[in-house]
Design a protein around this motif. Structure first.
Motif, mmCIF file in Angstrom:
data_model
loop_
_atom_site.group_PDB
_atom_site.id
_atom_site.type_symbol
_atom_site.label_atom_id
_atom_site.label_comp_id
_atom_site.label_asym_id
_atom_site.label_seq_id
_atom_site.Cartn_x
_atom_site.Cartn_y
_atom_site.Cartn_z
ATOM 1 N N MET A 178 0.671 -1.353 0.056
ATOM 2 C CA MET A 178 -0.092 -0.095 0.144
ATOM 3 C C MET A 178 0.839 1.242 -0.010
ATOM 4 S SD MET A 178 -3.153 -0.972 2.708
ATOM 5 C CE MET A 178 -3.769 0.968 2.192
ATOM 6 N N GLY A 179 2.101 1.287 0.862
ATOM 7 C CA GLY A 179 2.893 2.390 0.949
ATOM 8 C C GLY A 179 3.562 2.692 -0.572
ATOM 9 N N ARG A 180 4.014 1.733 -1.165
ATOM 10 C CA ARG A 180 4.611 1.814 -2.517
ATOM 11 C C ARG A 180 3.614 2.347 -3.370
ATOM 12 N NH1 ARG A 180 9.247 -0.999 -3.022
ATOM 13 N NH2 ARG A 180 9.847 -2.785 -1.450
ATOM 14 N N MET A 190 8.338 5.415 -9.367
ATOM 15 C CA MET A 190 8.443 4.201 -9.188
ATOM 16 C C MET A 190 9.430 3.602 -8.231
ATOM 17 S SD MET A 190 6.165 3.101 -11.669
ATOM 18 C CE MET A 190 6.582 1.419 -11.454
ATOM 19 N N LEU A 191 8.920 2.658 -7.085
ATOM 20 C CA LEU A 191 9.695 2.178 -6.148
ATOM 21 C C LEU A 191 10.142 0.839 -6.130
ATOM 22 C CD1 LEU A 191 7.767 4.580 -3.739
ATOM 23 C CD2 LEU A 191 9.809 5.022 -4.793
ATOM 24 N N ASP A 192 10.124 0.336 -7.168
ATOM 25 C CA ASP A 192 10.198 -1.341 -7.308
ATOM 26 C C ASP A 192 11.561 -1.722 -6.403
ATOM 27 O OD1 ASP A 192 7.855 -1.236 -8.497
ATOM 28 O OD2 ASP A 192 8.708 -1.764 -10.357
ATOM 29 N N ASN A 193 12.451 -1.054 -6.426
ATOM 30 C CA ASN A 193 13.801 -1.409 -5.905
ATOM 31 C C ASN A 193 13.949 -0.993 -4.521
ATOM 32 O OD1 ASN A 193 14.562 -2.584 -8.421
ATOM 33 N ND2 ASN A 193 15.143 -0.661 -9.220
ATOM 34 N N GLU A 198 12.906 1.592 3.451
ATOM 35 C CA GLU A 198 13.043 2.612 2.765
ATOM 36 C C GLU A 198 11.607 3.316 2.633
ATOM 37 O OE1 GLU A 198 17.009 2.214 0.313
ATOM 38 O OE2 GLU A 198 15.578 0.978 -0.204
ATOM 39 N N ILE A 199 10.905 2.269 2.227
ATOM 40 C CA ILE A 199 9.196 2.639 1.956
ATOM 41 C C ILE A 199 8.708 3.439 3.153
ATOM 42 C CG2 ILE A 199 6.729 1.843 1.370
ATOM 43 C CD1 ILE A 199 8.674 1.983 -0.917
ATOM 44 N N PHE A 200 9.056 2.625 4.492
ATOM 45 C CA PHE A 200 8.116 3.162 5.622
ATOM 46 C C PHE A 200 9.090 4.553 5.984
ATOM 47 C CE2 PHE A 200 6.963 -0.994 7.685
ATOM 48 C CZ PHE A 200 6.112 -1.088 6.738
ATOM 49 N N LYS A 205 7.567 10.879 6.032
ATOM 50 C CA LYS A 205 7.669 12.230 5.444
ATOM 51 C C LYS A 205 6.208 12.790 5.158
ATOM 52 C CE LYS A 205 12.282 11.396 3.888
ATOM 53 N NZ LYS A 205 13.331 11.618 2.523
ATOM 54 N N PHE A 206 5.409 11.685 4.806
ATOM 55 C CA PHE A 206 4.096 12.258 4.382
ATOM 56 C C PHE A 206 3.183 12.275 5.612
ATOM 57 C CE2 PHE A 206 5.525 10.820 0.428
ATOM 58 C CZ PHE A 206 5.150 11.809 -0.446
#
Length: 282
Positions: A178-180, A190-193, A198-200, A205-206
């Motif tokens: 969901m975060g991605r 795009m945050l596939d890598n 890192e996603i968290f 920041k949001f």
């Protein structure tokens, strides 16, 4: 069973934990049960008529009986359902119908009882056994039949998933995905890598605190993706999607001996929530 509705894509109920505080009731036209009761002769006629329809035609048959014993409505249904004219349900009326398959009251059966001024709802099987819910005081839930049906059906399905050992609760992996999606929606990146950590970090920041429970984080993320989810409101509803993915498995299970016991347990839970009395000899 009362006529059912297509379940797919229309599930959005509360949980049991919220039911007692969120479900309000209206006393409606009558705030107490009248003392008069249908005669045994009327009730016996209804039972015999229901069993006859099952034996001769293999279909459901419903009757609405007034508190004084007048037959207000009789309707022949099909093998799995039977319509009820809610406009003919007087305060404290008795609802009776047949179940060709020896199953307890369905979600639809419960919904018509709660959404109307009826006093009781009873399902009769071919051998004369029954499953019955009765109100201990006069009330009507402030929701329509459709809404109640979907809420009840969802909870029954979740209970079945629990008994089947199928997990439908949101976990950290669900939050990561969901975060991605959320970050991509908000930034176009795009945050596939990127890793889960890192996603968290990006979510923080949001203003999304990942220290909360997965359920609360999911709610916060849905708020950020509000407009995106207007076209697909169930995209991240894991309960809903788990039911849809396993719907036939759930229905098959609910027709087994263990599943029928789950149905009884569900009816007992409903009776506890709404102050009803549940009786059965199935």
């Amino acid at each position: 069973m009362i006529k059912t509705i297509n379940f797919f894509g229309q599930i959005n109920p509360r949980t049991y934990a919220k039911a007692k505080s969120e479900y309000s009731i209206n006393s409606g036209k009558c705030d107490c049960f009248v003392k008069s009761q249908p005669s045994e002769k009327t009730l016996q006629y209804a039972k015999e008529k229901i069993i006859k329809e099952i034996d001769n035609n293999g279909v459901e048959y419903s009757l609405i009986i007034s508190p004084t014993g007048e037959i207000l409505s009789e309707t022949r249904g099909d093998k799995e359902s039977c319509k009820v004219d809610s406009g003919k349900i007087l305060p404290n009326a008795i609802l009776m119908h047949g179940h060709p398959k020896a199953l307890p009251l369905s979600s639809g059966d419960i919904a018509i009882l709660l959404a109307s001024d009826a006093k009781s709802q009873e399902a009769i099987t071919r051998d004369g056994k029954s499953s019955k819910l009765s109100k201990q005081e006069a009330f009507r839930v402030n929701k329509d039949y459709n809404e109640l049906y979907f809420e009840l059906e969802r909870q029954l399905c979740l209970m079945a998933l629990d008994r089947l050992g199928i997990d439908y609760r949101i976990n950290s992996d669900d939050i990561e995905q969901m975060g991605r999606d959320c970050i991509q929606y908000l930034t176009g990146q795009m945050l596939d890598n990127e890793s889960k950590d890192e996603i968290f970090e990006r979510l923080a920041k949001f203003g999304i605190s990942t220290e909360k429970s997965p359920e609360q984080i999911a709610k916060d993320l849905k708020k950020l993706m509000y407009y995106q989810l207007l076209l697909n409101p169930h995209k991240y509803d894991k309960e809903h999607n788990s039911i849809i993915e396993n719907y036939q498995l759930i229905q098959d299970y609910l027709d087994t001996a263990e599943g029928i016991q789950t149905r009884h347990d569900f009816l007992k839970k409903v009776a506890e929530i709404y102050n009803l009395n549940y009786e059965t000899n199935l």
